[in-house]
Design a protein around this motif. Structure first.
Motif, PDB file in Angstrom:
ATOM      1  N   THR A   1     -18.791 -12.311  -8.020  1.00 27.98           N
ATOM      2  CA  THR A   1     -19.010 -13.499  -9.074  1.00 27.98           C
ATOM      3  C   THR A   1     -19.948 -13.753 -10.538  1.00 27.98           C
ATOM      4  N   MET A   2     -19.945 -12.290 -10.098  1.00 30.06           N
ATOM      5  CA  MET A   2     -20.642 -12.344 -11.676  1.00 30.06           C
ATOM      6  C   MET A   2     -19.867 -12.028 -12.925  1.00 30.06           C
ATOM      7  N   GLN A   3     -18.760 -11.666 -12.340  1.00 28.35           N
ATOM      8  CA  GLN A   3     -18.031 -11.082 -12.901  1.00 28.35           C
ATOM      9  C   GLN A   3     -16.454 -11.428 -13.154  1.00 28.35           C
ATOM     10  N   SER A   4     -16.960 -13.027 -12.218  1.00 23.02           N
ATOM     11  CA  SER A   4     -15.555 -13.782 -13.065  1.00 23.02           C
ATOM     12  C   SER A   4     -14.679 -12.709 -11.984  1.00 23.02           C
ATOM     13  N   LEU A   5     -14.748 -11.766 -11.097  1.00 21.28           N
ATOM     14  CA  LEU A   5     -13.587 -11.485 -11.097  1.00 21.28           C
ATOM     15  C   LEU A   5     -12.476 -12.265  -9.651  1.00 21.28           C
ATOM     16  N   LYS A   6     -11.370 -12.127 -10.351  1.00 24.55           N
ATOM     17  CA  LYS A   6     -10.319 -13.000  -9.014  1.00 24.55           C
ATOM     18  C   LYS A   6      -8.575 -12.086  -8.439  1.00 24.55           C
ATOM     19  N   GLY A   7      -8.265 -12.235  -7.580  1.00 21.73           N
ATOM     20  CA  GLY A   7      -7.317 -11.619  -7.866  1.00 21.73           C
ATOM     21  C   GLY A   7      -7.324 -10.444  -6.938  1.00 21.73           C
ATOM     22  N   GLU A   8      -6.177  -9.216  -7.367  1.00 20.95           N
ATOM     23  CA  GLU A   8      -6.439  -8.346  -7.280  1.00 20.95           C
ATOM     24  C   GLU A   8      -7.577  -7.522  -7.879  1.00 20.95           C
ATOM     25  N   ASP A   9      -8.677  -7.676  -8.994  1.00 21.64           N
ATOM     26  CA  ASP A   9      -9.921  -7.185  -9.119  1.00 21.64           C
ATOM     27  C   ASP A   9     -10.349  -7.417  -8.544  1.00 21.64           C
ATOM     28  N   LYS A  10     -10.688  -8.290  -7.756  1.00 23.20           N
ATOM     29  CA  LYS A  10     -11.728  -8.459  -6.879  1.00 23.20           C
ATOM     30  C   LYS A  10     -11.154  -7.695  -5.939  1.00 23.20           C
ATOM     31  N   LYS A  11     -10.521  -7.986  -5.174  1.00 24.35           N
ATOM     32  CA  LYS A  11     -10.108  -6.909  -4.633  1.00 24.35           C
ATOM     33  C   LYS A  11     -10.631  -5.847  -4.188  1.00 24.35           C
ATOM     34  N   LYS A  12     -10.131  -4.891  -5.565  1.00 23.75           N
ATOM     35  CA  LYS A  12      -9.660  -3.959  -5.622  1.00 23.75           C
ATOM     36  C   LYS A  12     -11.942  -3.236  -6.059  1.00 23.75           C
ATOM     37  N   PHE A  13     -12.202  -4.036  -6.510  1.00 25.00           N
ATOM     38  CA  PHE A  13     -13.661  -4.245  -6.644  1.00 25.00           C
ATOM     39  C   PHE A  13     -14.055  -4.298  -5.634  1.00 25.00           C
ATOM     40  N   MET A  14     -13.906  -5.372  -4.365  1.00 19.12           N
ATOM     41  CA  MET A  14     -14.772  -5.190  -3.219  1.00 19.12           C
ATOM     42  C   MET A  14     -14.205  -3.658  -1.932  1.00 19.12           C
ATOM     43  N   SER A  15     -13.359  -3.912  -2.369  1.00 23.49           N
ATOM     44  CA  SER A  15     -12.646  -2.585  -1.613  1.00 23.49           C
ATOM     45  C   SER A  15     -14.423  -1.389  -1.746  1.00 23.49           C
ATOM     46  N   GLN A  16     -14.341  -1.670  -3.225  1.00 24.88           N
ATOM     47  CA  GLN A  16     -14.955  -0.212  -3.622  1.00 24.88           C
ATOM     48  C   GLN A  16     -16.307  -0.155  -3.067  1.00 24.88           C
ATOM     49  N   CYS A  17     -16.773  -1.715  -3.293  1.00 28.31           N
ATOM     50  CA  CYS A  17     -18.478  -1.693  -3.451  1.00 28.31           C
ATOM     51  C   CYS A  17     -18.784  -1.555  -2.129  1.00 28.31           C
ATOM     52  N   LEU A  18     -18.748  -2.422  -1.025  1.00 28.03           N
ATOM     53  CA  LEU A  18     -18.346  -2.217   0.525  1.00 28.03           C
ATOM     54  C   LEU A  18     -18.507  -0.995   1.019  1.00 28.03           C
ATOM     55  N   PRO A  19     -17.576   0.055   0.885  1.00 29.72           N
ATOM     56  CA  PRO A  19     -18.017   0.705   1.370  1.00 29.72           C
ATOM     57  C   PRO A  19     -19.164   2.048   1.236  1.00 29.72           C
ATOM     58  N   ALA A  20     -19.447   1.437  -0.874  1.00 27.62           N
ATOM     59  CA  ALA A  20     -20.327   1.951  -1.684  1.00 27.62           C
ATOM     60  C   ALA A  20     -21.542   2.288  -1.107  1.00 27.62           C
ATOM     61  N   GLN A  21     -21.784   0.127  -0.289  1.00 26.52           N
ATOM     62  CA  GLN A  21     -23.052  -0.057   0.266  1.00 26.52           C
ATOM     63  C   GLN A  21     -23.730   0.722   1.654  1.00 26.52           C
ATOM     64  N   VAL A  22     -22.076   0.497   2.857  1.00 27.28           N
ATOM     65  CA  VAL A  22     -22.597   0.863   4.052  1.00 27.28           C
ATOM     66  C   VAL A  22     -23.361   1.925   4.068  1.00 27.28           C
ATOM     67  N   ASN A  23     -23.620   2.782   3.352  1.00 29.87           N
ATOM     68  CA  ASN A  23     -25.262   4.004   3.493  1.00 29.87           C
ATOM     69  C   ASN A  23     -24.632   4.862   2.765  1.00 29.87           C
ATOM     70  N   PRO A  24     -25.806   4.705   1.647  1.00 30.69           N
ATOM     71  CA  PRO A  24     -25.609   5.246   0.293  1.00 30.69           C
ATOM     72  C   PRO A  24     -25.987   6.821   0.592  1.00 30.69           C
TER      73      PRO A  24
END
Length: 110
Positions: free
Chosen positions: A48-71
């Motif tokens: 939200t802070m990066q104003s991401l939407k649609g495919e850009d948001k999906k791509k960001f979320m797919s990278q963000c979530l696994p990165a935070q699972v257990n670094p």
């Protein structure tokens, strides 16, 4: 006698509700959440802070979530292969059935 009982019951109910409300507001909402829910919320806020939407948001979320699972956890060899192949597919902007085929070939050669 009945009126006294009602007054006491109402007073106890009010006191109990007030205590419960003060207790729940004293505990941060992040403590009450499941760690996975908190990770999702954190990634959503970043998107939200990066104003991401649609495919850009999906791509960001797919990278963000696994990165935070257990670094701190090390990836297995298979996970490392998957990660490398996914990054290659992302760089080449491969999607759909072509991505499945690419991933299959990529994983066999790594």
């Amino acid at each position: 006698m009945c009126n006294v009982f009602r007054c006491c019951a109402v007073a106890l109910l009010f006191t109990g509700s007030a205590l419960a409300a003060s207790h729940s507001s004293a505990v941060p909402s992040s403590v009450l959440r499941d760690p996975e829910q908190q990770k999702m919320t954190d990634c959503e806020q970043q998107a939200t802070m990066q104003s991401l939407k649609g495919e850009d948001k999906k791509k960001f979320m797919s990278q963000c979530l696994p990165a935070q699972v257990n670094p701190a956890k090390e990836l297995t060899p298979h996970q490392l292969k998957m990660q490398a192949c996914n990054q290659d597919a992302d760089k080449q902007d491969i999607t759909g059935d072509a991505r499945k085929t690419f991933m299959s070939k990529c994983l066999k050669k790594h």
